[in-house]
Design a protein around this motif. Structure first.
Motif, PDB file in Angstrom:
ATOM      1  N   LEU A   1      -0.340  -9.386  12.471  1.00  0.00           N
ATOM      2  CA  LEU A   1      -0.302  -8.785  11.143  1.00  0.00           C
ATOM      3  C   LEU A   1      -1.386  -7.730  10.993  1.00  0.00           C
ATOM      4  O   LEU A   1      -1.175  -6.691  10.357  1.00  0.00           O
ATOM      5  CB  LEU A   1      -0.448  -9.878  10.078  1.00  0.00           C
ATOM      6  CG  LEU A   1      -0.236  -9.461   8.627  1.00  0.00           C
ATOM      7  CD1 LEU A   1       1.066  -8.713   8.439  1.00  0.00           C
ATOM      8  CD2 LEU A   1      -0.261 -10.704   7.733  1.00  0.00           C
ATOM      9  N   GLY A   2      -2.562  -7.952  11.595  1.00  0.00           N
ATOM     10  CA  GLY A   2      -3.603  -6.928  11.601  1.00  0.00           C
ATOM     11  C   GLY A   2      -3.176  -5.692  12.363  1.00  0.00           C
ATOM     12  O   GLY A   2      -3.463  -4.556  11.947  1.00  0.00           O
ATOM     13  N   VAL A   3      -2.481  -5.881  13.480  1.00  0.00           N
ATOM     14  CA  VAL A   3      -1.942  -4.756  14.248  1.00  0.00           C
ATOM     15  C   VAL A   3      -0.922  -3.994  13.408  1.00  0.00           C
ATOM     16  O   VAL A   3      -0.919  -2.751  13.365  1.00  0.00           O
ATOM     17  CB  VAL A   3      -1.307  -5.251  15.559  1.00  0.00           C
ATOM     18  CG1 VAL A   3      -0.543  -4.136  16.264  1.00  0.00           C
ATOM     19  CG2 VAL A   3      -2.379  -5.823  16.486  1.00  0.00           C
ATOM     20  N   TYR A   4      -0.058  -4.724  12.727  1.00  0.00           N
ATOM     21  CA  TYR A   4       0.938  -4.121  11.838  1.00  0.00           C
ATOM     22  C   TYR A   4       0.264  -3.286  10.745  1.00  0.00           C
ATOM     23  O   TYR A   4       0.669  -2.142  10.481  1.00  0.00           O
ATOM     24  CB  TYR A   4       1.785  -5.236  11.228  1.00  0.00           C
ATOM     25  CG  TYR A   4       2.623  -4.840  10.039  1.00  0.00           C
ATOM     26  CD1 TYR A   4       3.874  -4.250  10.199  1.00  0.00           C
ATOM     27  CD2 TYR A   4       2.162  -5.067   8.743  1.00  0.00           C
ATOM     28  CE1 TYR A   4       4.641  -3.901   9.100  1.00  0.00           C
ATOM     29  CE2 TYR A   4       2.930  -4.727   7.638  1.00  0.00           C
ATOM     30  CZ  TYR A   4       4.169  -4.146   7.823  1.00  0.00           C
ATOM     31  OH  TYR A   4       4.916  -3.788   6.726  1.00  0.00           O
ATOM     32  N   VAL A   5      -0.764  -3.844  10.112  1.00  0.00           N
ATOM     33  CA  VAL A   5      -1.476  -3.110   9.062  1.00  0.00           C
ATOM     34  C   VAL A   5      -2.091  -1.835   9.625  1.00  0.00           C
ATOM     35  O   VAL A   5      -2.025  -0.768   9.005  1.00  0.00           O
ATOM     36  CB  VAL A   5      -2.561  -4.008   8.415  1.00  0.00           C
ATOM     37  CG1 VAL A   5      -3.500  -3.173   7.532  1.00  0.00           C
ATOM     38  CG2 VAL A   5      -1.909  -5.111   7.594  1.00  0.00           C
ATOM     39  N   ALA A   6      -2.679  -1.923  10.826  1.00  0.00           N
ATOM     40  CA  ALA A   6      -3.287  -0.741  11.444  1.00  0.00           C
ATOM     41  C   ALA A   6      -2.252   0.343  11.708  1.00  0.00           C
ATOM     42  O   ALA A   6      -2.522   1.539  11.521  1.00  0.00           O
ATOM     43  CB  ALA A   6      -3.994  -1.137  12.734  1.00  0.00           C
ATOM     44  N   LEU A   7      -1.046  -0.044  12.124  1.00  0.00           N
ATOM     45  CA  LEU A   7       0.008   0.944  12.373  1.00  0.00           C
ATOM     46  C   LEU A   7       0.540   1.536  11.069  1.00  0.00           C
ATOM     47  O   LEU A   7       0.921   2.718  11.027  1.00  0.00           O
ATOM     48  CB  LEU A   7       1.145   0.308  13.179  1.00  0.00           C
ATOM     49  CG  LEU A   7       0.807   0.009  14.644  1.00  0.00           C
ATOM     50  CD1 LEU A   7       1.939  -0.761  15.311  1.00  0.00           C
ATOM     51  CD2 LEU A   7       0.513   1.300  15.422  1.00  0.00           C
ATOM     52  N   GLN A   8       0.559   0.754  10.002  1.00  0.00           N
ATOM     53  CA  GLN A   8       0.917   1.306   8.692  1.00  0.00           C
ATOM     54  C   GLN A   8      -0.142   2.305   8.240  1.00  0.00           C
ATOM     55  O   GLN A   8       0.164   3.370   7.688  1.00  0.00           O
ATOM     56  CB  GLN A   8       1.043   0.181   7.660  1.00  0.00           C
ATOM     57  CG  GLN A   8       2.125  -0.839   7.943  1.00  0.00           C
ATOM     58  CD  GLN A   8       3.509  -0.239   7.961  1.00  0.00           C
ATOM     59  OE1 GLN A   8       4.023   0.240   6.945  1.00  0.00           O
ATOM     60  NE2 GLN A   8       4.133  -0.240   9.128  1.00  0.00           N
ATOM     61  N   LEU A   9      -1.391   1.967   8.495  1.00  0.00           N
ATOM     62  CA  LEU A   9      -2.510   2.841   8.136  1.00  0.00           C
ATOM     63  C   LEU A   9      -2.446   4.155   8.893  1.00  0.00           C
ATOM     64  O   LEU A   9      -2.765   5.224   8.356  1.00  0.00           O
ATOM     65  CB  LEU A   9      -3.810   2.102   8.430  1.00  0.00           C
ATOM     66  CG  LEU A   9      -5.132   2.738   8.043  1.00  0.00           C
ATOM     67  CD1 LEU A   9      -5.221   2.903   6.533  1.00  0.00           C
ATOM     68  CD2 LEU A   9      -6.286   1.877   8.559  1.00  0.00           C
ATOM     69  N   ALA A  10      -2.012   4.095  10.153  1.00  0.00           N
ATOM     70  CA  ALA A  10      -1.951   5.295  11.000  1.00  0.00           C
ATOM     71  C   ALA A  10      -1.015   6.359  10.433  1.00  0.00           C
ATOM     72  O   ALA A  10      -1.209   7.552  10.673  1.00  0.00           O
ATOM     73  CB  ALA A  10      -1.507   4.909  12.406  1.00  0.00           C
ATOM     74  N   GLU A  11      -0.030   5.938   9.670  1.00  0.00           N
ATOM     75  CA  GLU A  11       0.951   6.884   9.146  1.00  0.00           C
ATOM     76  C   GLU A  11       0.324   7.931   8.223  1.00  0.00           C
ATOM     77  O   GLU A  11       0.796   9.071   8.165  1.00  0.00           O
ATOM     78  CB  GLU A  11       2.050   6.132   8.395  1.00  0.00           C
ATOM     79  CG  GLU A  11       2.897   5.227   9.273  1.00  0.00           C
ATOM     80  CD  GLU A  11       3.972   4.494   8.483  1.00  0.00           C
ATOM     81  OE1 GLU A  11       4.058   4.719   7.242  1.00  0.00           O
ATOM     82  OE2 GLU A  11       4.709   3.707   9.087  1.00  0.00           O
ATOM     83  N   THR A  12      -0.728   7.539   7.518  1.00  0.00           N
ATOM     84  CA  THR A  12      -1.318   8.440   6.521  1.00  0.00           C
ATOM     85  C   THR A  12      -2.757   8.841   6.837  1.00  0.00           C
ATOM     86  O   THR A  12      -3.378   9.570   6.072  1.00  0.00           O
ATOM     87  CB  THR A  12      -1.292   7.782   5.125  1.00  0.00           C
ATOM     88  OG1 THR A  12      -1.985   6.537   5.174  1.00  0.00           O
ATOM     89  CG2 THR A  12       0.145   7.538   4.668  1.00  0.00           C
TER      90      THR A  12
END
Length: 312
Positions: free
Chosen positions: A159-170
């Motif tokens: 889930l932390g990896v997922y959040v980091a990839l969501q963060l990368a978008e912006t």
């Protein structure tokens, strides 16, 4: 509410990556970045390879702060005669289904717990055949999403990896480190932090990981900002984060614990002058096949990280 890009989270969870064996999850993340970076606000510089083992760094613009999300999970090593040895701190539950691969193909078996007269436990894999020594096994994936919660093995820390990839978008300016070995001693964080410090003058870190539901940290309370666990983040840096969080209006709660550790522990124990703070959504059923997180706490985690990366 629906979790944005739930399919991505499920894909990340399905990839085995017991501590010391992160190459597959690292390859998935790198391929995902290469495939999607054209749609992001800023295209990152990808750093990996020799000197980084299976860790991966993304650098956006002119970074001031790095986000650390560990890719590895807890699990088990197969010893002699299908005996099981823990990797990290999985909760031993009789009947848990474990999966992996060895030289003969797919492995699937049941964890069995035996106790001797001294109440000492021996862990055994019940399987149709002998499994190669040293084979790494993890909980069989089983993802469940309801209106309010997600439940699955390895939300810590997929889930932390997922959040980091969501963060990368912006992200426009910042770095993301996908680290290794966190569940079994820590490993790549120091090398990655030193690289970012020497090449980009990054002296600030945020630990993008999942914490525990406790008497003081609860579901529906928002993302948790950890004021301490077994380690202590520097108070001046922590106060800066708390001011930004308070001004943002994003729901959060404060964590104060006497034990536990993370990639932040590795940074504090190093000789690097890196400020760090652990920020993550709380989960129940820690280190079991049924870890559970409230979805709005995940959303507040993503929102707070976006604000912090913009203002820190």
């Amino acid at each position: 509410m629906e979790l944005s890009n739930s399919q991505l989270l499920q894909e990340i969870i399905r990839i085995q990556g017991v501590a010391s064996d992160e190459s597959r999850i690292k390859s998935f993340i790198k391929d995902y970045v290469l495939k999607h970076q054209g749609y992001w606000k800023s295209k990152p510089h990808i750093i990996d390879g020799t000197g980084f083992q299976d860790a991966l760094i993304l650098v956006f613009g002119n970074p001031r702060t790095a986000v650390y999300a560990h890719m590895d999970t807890i699990g088990y090593s197969v010893g002699y005669e299908n005996e099981l040895i823990r990797v990290g701190g999985p909760k031993n539950i009789d009947g848990t289904i474990l999966v992996g691969n060895d030289s003969h193909g797919v492995v699937e078996g049941e964890l069995m717990i035996f106790e001797n007269e001294y109440n000492q436990q021996r862990l055994q894999l019940s399987c149709e055949r002998a499994v190669d020594r040293g084979t790494l096994l993890s909980f069989k994936p089983h993802f469940k999403e309801t209106k309010e919660y997600v439940q699955s093995p390895y939300l810590d820390n997929r889930l932390g990896v997922y959040v980091a990839l969501q963060l990368a978008e912006t992200m426009e300016n910042g770095a993301i480190v996908f680290s290794t070995y966190e569940e079994h001693g820590g490993n790549s964080v120091g090398a990655c932090a030193k690289y970012l410090m020497n090449n980009y003058e990054v002296f600030q870190a945020l630990i993008c990981d999942i914490t525990w539901v406790t008497s003081g940290v609860v579901h529906k309370g928002g993302v948790a900002i950890s004021m301490r666990d077994s380690m202590l983040p520097r108070r001046k840096y922590l106060n800066k984060i708390l001011k930004i969080a308070n001004d943002s209006g994003i729901k959060f709660q404060l964590e104060v614990e006497s034990a536990g550790g993370s990639d932040g522990s590795v940074l504090q124990k190093s000789d690097l002058p890196i400020d760090w703070c652990f920020i993550g959504a709380p989960e129940d059923n820690v280190h079991t096949p049924a870890e559970k997180v409230y979805k709005k706490d995940i959303e507040s985690m993503i929102e707070l990280y976006r604000v912090l990366m913009d203002q820190l």
